[in-house]
Design a protein around this motif. Structure first.
Motif, PDB file in Angstrom:
ATOM      1  N   UNK A   1       0.842  -1.206   0.000  1.00 27.42           N
ATOM      2  CA  UNK A   1       0.000   0.000   0.000  1.00 27.42           C
ATOM      3  C   UNK A   1       0.872   1.249   0.000  1.00 27.42           C
ATOM      4  N   UNK A   2       1.845   1.291   0.874  1.00 22.83           N
ATOM      5  CA  UNK A   2       2.737   2.440   0.954  1.00 22.83           C
ATOM      6  C   UNK A   2       3.495   2.602  -0.364  1.00 22.83           C
ATOM      7  N   UNK A   3       3.930   1.492  -0.935  1.00 24.86           N
ATOM      8  CA  UNK A   3       4.638   1.543  -2.215  1.00 24.86           C
ATOM      9  C   UNK A   3       3.797   2.126  -3.329  1.00 24.86           C
ATOM     10  N   UNK A   4       2.513   1.746  -3.365  1.00 23.62           N
ATOM     11  CA  UNK A   4       1.604   2.294  -4.383  1.00 23.62           C
ATOM     12  C   UNK A   4       1.492   3.811  -4.256  1.00 23.62           C
ATOM     13  N   UNK A   5       1.329   4.272  -3.028  1.00 26.83           N
ATOM     14  CA  UNK A   5       1.164   5.713  -2.810  1.00 26.83           C
ATOM     15  C   UNK A   5       2.466   6.452  -3.104  1.00 26.83           C
ATOM     16  N   UNK A   6       3.582   5.888  -2.635  1.00 18.69           N
ATOM     17  CA  UNK A   6       4.872   6.527  -2.905  1.00 18.69           C
ATOM     18  C   UNK A   6       5.159   6.607  -4.404  1.00 18.69           C
ATOM     19  N   UNK A   7       4.755   5.598  -5.135  1.00 22.21           N
ATOM     20  CA  UNK A   7       4.951   5.602  -6.589  1.00 22.21           C
ATOM     21  C   UNK A   7       4.197   6.766  -7.229  1.00 22.21           C
ATOM     22  N   UNK A   8       2.954   6.982  -6.789  1.00 23.97           N
ATOM     23  CA  UNK A   8       2.169   8.107  -7.308  1.00 23.97           C
ATOM     24  C   UNK A   8       2.865   9.422  -6.962  1.00 23.97           C
ATOM     25  N   UNK A   9       3.311   9.541  -5.721  1.00 25.83           N
ATOM     26  CA  UNK A   9       3.974  10.777  -5.301  1.00 25.83           C
ATOM     27  C   UNK A   9       5.265  11.012  -6.083  1.00 25.83           C
ATOM     28  N   UNK A  10       6.082   9.986  -6.212  1.00 23.56           N
ATOM     29  CA  UNK A  10       7.365  10.130  -6.918  1.00 23.56           C
ATOM     30  C   UNK A  10       7.167  10.428  -8.407  1.00 23.56           C
ATOM     31  N   UNK A  11       6.173   9.785  -9.011  1.00 28.57           N
ATOM     32  CA  UNK A  11       5.885  10.084 -10.423  1.00 28.57           C
ATOM     33  C   UNK A  11       5.407  11.523 -10.579  1.00 28.57           C
ATOM     34  N   UNK A  12       4.614  11.981  -9.622  1.00 26.36           N
ATOM     35  CA  UNK A  12       4.164  13.371  -9.648  1.00 26.36           C
ATOM     36  C   UNK A  12       5.331  14.337  -9.481  1.00 26.36           C
ATOM     37  N   UNK A  13       6.300  13.946  -8.669  1.00 28.88           N
ATOM     38  CA  UNK A  13       7.494  14.785  -8.511  1.00 28.88           C
ATOM     39  C   UNK A  13       8.319  14.803  -9.793  1.00 28.88           C
ATOM     40  N   UNK A  14       8.429  13.644 -10.442  1.00 31.10           N
ATOM     41  CA  UNK A  14       9.210  13.568 -11.691  1.00 31.10           C
ATOM     42  C   UNK A  14       8.606  14.432 -12.795  1.00 31.10           C
ATOM     43  N   UNK A  15       7.257  14.449 -12.863  1.00 30.16           N
ATOM     44  CA  UNK A  15       6.648  15.224 -13.958  1.00 30.16           C
ATOM     45  C   UNK A  15       6.302  16.657 -13.552  1.00 30.16           C
ATOM     46  N   UNK A  16       6.671  17.041 -12.330  1.00 28.79           N
ATOM     47  CA  UNK A  16       6.513  18.427 -11.910  1.00 28.79           C
ATOM     48  C   UNK A  16       5.165  18.805 -11.347  1.00 28.79           C
ATOM     49  N   UNK A  17       4.253  17.846 -11.169  1.00 32.91           N
ATOM     50  CA  UNK A  17       2.944  18.193 -10.596  1.00 32.91           C
ATOM     51  C   UNK A  17       2.963  18.188  -9.069  1.00 32.91           C
ATOM     52  N   UNK A  18       3.988  17.568  -8.486  1.00 30.83           N
ATOM     53  CA  UNK A  18       4.128  17.530  -7.029  1.00 30.83           C
ATOM     54  C   UNK A  18       5.510  18.079  -6.681  1.00 30.83           C
ATOM     55  N   UNK A  19       5.571  18.853  -5.625  1.00 31.13           N
ATOM     56  CA  UNK A  19       6.804  19.502  -5.184  1.00 31.13           C
ATOM     57  C   UNK A  19       7.952  18.494  -5.073  1.00 31.13           C
ATOM     58  N   UNK A  20       8.974  18.658  -5.887  1.00 34.12           N
ATOM     59  CA  UNK A  20      10.097  17.722  -5.866  1.00 34.12           C
ATOM     60  C   UNK A  20      11.090  17.996  -4.735  1.00 34.12           C
ATOM     61  N   UNK A  21      10.902  19.090  -3.994  1.00 32.87           N
ATOM     62  CA  UNK A  21      11.846  19.478  -2.946  1.00 32.87           C
ATOM     63  C   UNK A  21      11.495  18.887  -1.579  1.00 32.87           C
TER      64      UNK A  21
END
Length: 188
Positions: A126-146
């Motif tokens: 479960x945590x991995x699924x959510x982290x994947x969404x967050x990390x992908x969002x960071x990679x494409x710039x929709x989520x704060x990468x900092x």
């Protein structure tokens, strides 16, 4: 567990564990209470689960794996990272609303440190699924990468926990999911 438990007995135990641990303090709940409620011997429970903690953790992991299955299923076909995260947020609220006893156990009675330190603790998928969404969002710039993805995860799950807790405290006057989109936008 040593040997397979009869599925019908396991269902009765599951129901009893939910009832006992969602309505009483963890330290006051007893295996005897669970055994009485399930119509199962105290010895059978100890033989299969070894302790009160292991009994509870086994079922909490089972219930949480059902939430994880739902998340995995619902994320299929959603491309936009924000919408994926919105879905994850909503699914948690919806699941805890539909499974209020589990929410009570997780957020109000379960000693989280004890569960997390137990060998049965298994929330990696479960945590991995959510982290994947967050990390992908960071990679494409929709989520704060900092901000580290783990901190973002903790923030979101903490927000969900607080939302559930206050829903209970305020008497569940409306569905837990009623304001999910507004709440999500606050998290976003």
């Amino acid at each position: 567990m040593l040997e397979e438990l009869n599925p019908e007995v396991e269902k009765r135990l599951e129901k009893a564990v939910m009832k006992v641990f969602s309505t009483s303090d963890f330290h006051k709940a007893s295996i005897r209470e669970v055994a009485e409620s399930a119509g199962v011997s105290f010895t059978t429970i100890y033989k299969h689960y070894e302790s009160k903690e292991r009994l509870l953790f086994t079922f909490v992991n089972l219930w949480m794996s059902k939430l994880t299955d739902r998340i995995e299923d619902h994320l299929k076909g959603i491309e936009d990272q924000k919408e994926k995260l919105r879905k994850v947020f909503w699914l948690h609220l919806d699941y805890y609303e539909r499974n209020e006893g589990l929410g009570r156990i997780l957020f109000m009675t379960l000693p989280m440190k004890t569960w997390m330190n137990d060998r049965t603790f298994d929330q990696k998928r479960r945590v991995g699924l959510i982290l994947e969404v967050l990390k992908n969002g960071q990679k494409n710039g929709t989520i704060n990468p900092h901000v580290r993805a783990g901190i973002l995860l903790d923030f979101m799950l903490g927000f969900i926990q607080r939302t559930f807790f206050m829903w209970i405290l305020r008497g569940k006057q409306e569905p837990l999911t009623k304001d999910a989109n507004y709440l999500f936008e606050m998290v976003w």
